[in-house]
Design a protein around this motif. Sequence first.
Motif, mmCIF file in Angstrom:
data_model
loop_
_atom_site.group_PDB
_atom_site.id
_atom_site.type_symbol
_atom_site.label_atom_id
_atom_site.label_comp_id
_atom_site.label_asym_id
_atom_site.label_seq_id
_atom_site.Cartn_x
_atom_site.Cartn_y
_atom_site.Cartn_z
ATOM 1 N N LEU A 57 -3.010 -1.928 -82.744
ATOM 2 C CA LEU A 57 -2.027 -1.265 -81.886
ATOM 3 C C LEU A 57 -2.559 0.062 -81.359
ATOM 4 N N GLN A 58 -3.284 0.796 -82.191
ATOM 5 C CA GLN A 58 -3.873 2.043 -81.729
ATOM 6 C C GLN A 58 -4.917 1.802 -80.644
ATOM 7 N N TRP A 59 -5.590 0.656 -80.718
ATOM 8 C CA TRP A 59 -6.573 0.312 -79.682
ATOM 9 C C TRP A 59 -5.903 -0.199 -78.414
ATOM 10 N N LEU A 60 -4.783 -0.904 -78.551
ATOM 11 C CA LEU A 60 -4.168 -1.579 -77.411
ATOM 12 C C LEU A 60 -3.181 -0.709 -76.652
ATOM 13 N N LEU A 61 -2.381 0.061 -77.355
ATOM 14 C CA LEU A 61 -1.269 0.762 -76.710
ATOM 15 C C LEU A 61 -1.711 1.784 -75.660
ATOM 16 N N PRO A 62 -2.724 2.621 -75.899
ATOM 17 C CA PRO A 62 -3.088 3.600 -74.861
ATOM 18 C C PRO A 62 -3.477 2.987 -73.517
ATOM 19 N N PRO A 63 -4.384 1.976 -73.462
ATOM 20 C CA PRO A 63 -4.696 1.403 -72.146
ATOM 21 C C PRO A 63 -3.510 0.700 -71.506
#
Length: 295
Positions: free
Chosen positions: A46-52
């Motif tokens: 989620l930390q990898w996916l949510l920002p982009p």
Amino acid sequence: MTTASITKDSSGAMAESQSQTQSKATSPTPSRLPSTPFALRVRAFLQWLLPPVAGLLFMLAIWTLISHQNASLPGPLSTWHAATELFSDPFYRNSPNDLGIGWNILASLERVGLGFGLAALIGIPLGFIIGRFQFMSRMAAPIIGILRPVSPLAWLPIGLLVFKAANPAAIWVIFISAIWPMIINTAVGVSKVPQDYMNVAKVLNLSEWKIVTRILFPFVLPYMMTGVRLSIGVAWLVIVAAEMLTGGVGIGFWVWDEWNNLNVEHIIIAIFVVGIVGLLLELMLTSLANRFSYE
């Protein structure tokens, strides 16, 4: 009650209070249960996916707002419908001047591959030579300083004059634009080789070929791959503008043709296609650089 009894009672109360405080301090406090590996993986994902995703949603919101303010600019929904129809048959061929977007992308990639390959074939060895020999570095410095800042499209008339055809002229523009990052980054990498390495090579009386293959190349590889990554980005950036001017088959010519037809949805689609293809090329070379990086 006497003074002694009061003192005894107060000292007993203080002792009892201290014992209670110590018991509270030493009593075990409830701790949170440790996170499971699955929970940690989900949190990392989620930390990898949510920002982009948040960035893309923000861009779509701005695009939608601007399209509502300007009726001539298509919004995301109408552009999505046009893209669905366009990519339903990307490789149709009605005539030499009426080809699907897939053929135009492949034609642009072919030109980029040829120009970029020639730039790597010439630029990387030149970078080794310039970085290895001080005389060559000083001789090349004014040439690079004068020619590198020149706009890529300024080279297009020279290509048309020399090659007498649009396709080799476009490849020439890609070549002359992509060669500078390779030369500069490779030369910088060679100049950063520790002098101790070269002293060992002198002691062992190594030939120039062994110095290049055993000492320089492993050390310079990260610098060289950085130059390659920069060059592929420049090459893909230049091809669109070059094809707009030269015509024929290619994503740049396709954009210009759609502008002449006032098909703004297709122009926006082409912008996203150019960006996505450029991103994929960058990721491919980054993966290659990480795989062959020297430690």
